[in-house]
Design a protein around this motif. Structure first.
Motif: not given
Length: 214
Positions: A161-169, A197-211
């Motif tokens: 639930d990143s507060p910085l990644c809420t808007e689409d794209g 950055p593996v994935c981001c919720r602003s692009y539809g992922a359930d969570e943001c993942v950083l490797a």
């Protein structure tokens, strides 16, 4: 020739002249079959033609040319960092909306690096010379939890639930990548630090993942 006997004469005398003259019963003519009913053909009402489809005008893809960070906007957002931290999400959102779209990612990354370096100097200055896994476990994950909910899975950090990644794209993961870079860079043994950055919720992922790798 003998005369007719009285009995025969009586029979001849009693014959009805009309019956004698009536012809034999003639057979009835064949009856004509009843006429079949005429069917009335009702033609269906023709449907109105479907309207012509509205032509879809394809929006041409324009690759965004990234700009350098807006240093002045970053300094303005972090000028009260000493007093605002860790409640700095409103300032970061304001920063993201105040800069040009092409400078959004680089400006958030710069803000992250400066914030991470400031946190390391304040809280972890004595924790240096660690390997990457130790640095993530003892510095990266605990420091990031002051800002967001995060789980460590090996060399990956899962941000919920990143507060910085809420808007689409509109991803704000560049801030977290910069934050970890400024925070972990001084702590690990000499060597490069790579954060992907593996994935981001602003692009539809359930969570943001950083490797993280070195």
């Amino acid at each position: 020739m003998q005369a007719a006997t009285p009995m025969v004469e009586d029979r001849i005398r009693n014959v009805d002249p009309a019956a004698a003259s009536a012809p034999a019963d003639a057979p009835e003519p064949p009856r004509e079959p009843p006429a079949e009913p005429e069917f009335e053909f009702i033609l269906p009402t023709p449907r109105a033609p479907a309207p012509a489809p509205t032509p879809v005008v394809a929006t041409p893809f324009v690759e965004l040319v990234l700009l350098e960070p807006d240093v002045a906007a970053v300094e303005k957002a972090l000028r009260e960092l000493e007093y605002d931290y860790p409640q700095i999400v409103p300032q970061l959102l304001a920063l993201a909306h105040s800069v040009a779209k092409a400078a959004r990612e680089s400006s958030l990354a710069l803000a992250g690096r400066r914030t991470g370096a400031w946190v390391f100097a304040r809280e972890y200055a004595l924790d240096d010379g660690l390997d990457l896994r130790e640095a993530i476990e003892h510095i990266g994950a605990p420091a990031l939890r002051a800002l967001v909910e995060v789980d460590q899975q090996g060399a990956q950090l899962h941000i919920h639930d990143s507060p910085l990644c809420t808007e689409d794209g509109h991803s704000g993961c560049s801030f977290f990548s910069g934050f970890l870079e400024g925070l972990l860079g001084p702590a690990i043994a000499p060597g490069g630090l790579s954060i992907f950055p593996v994935c981001c919720r602003s692009y539809g992922a359930d969570e943001c993942v950083l490797a993280i790798s070195d």
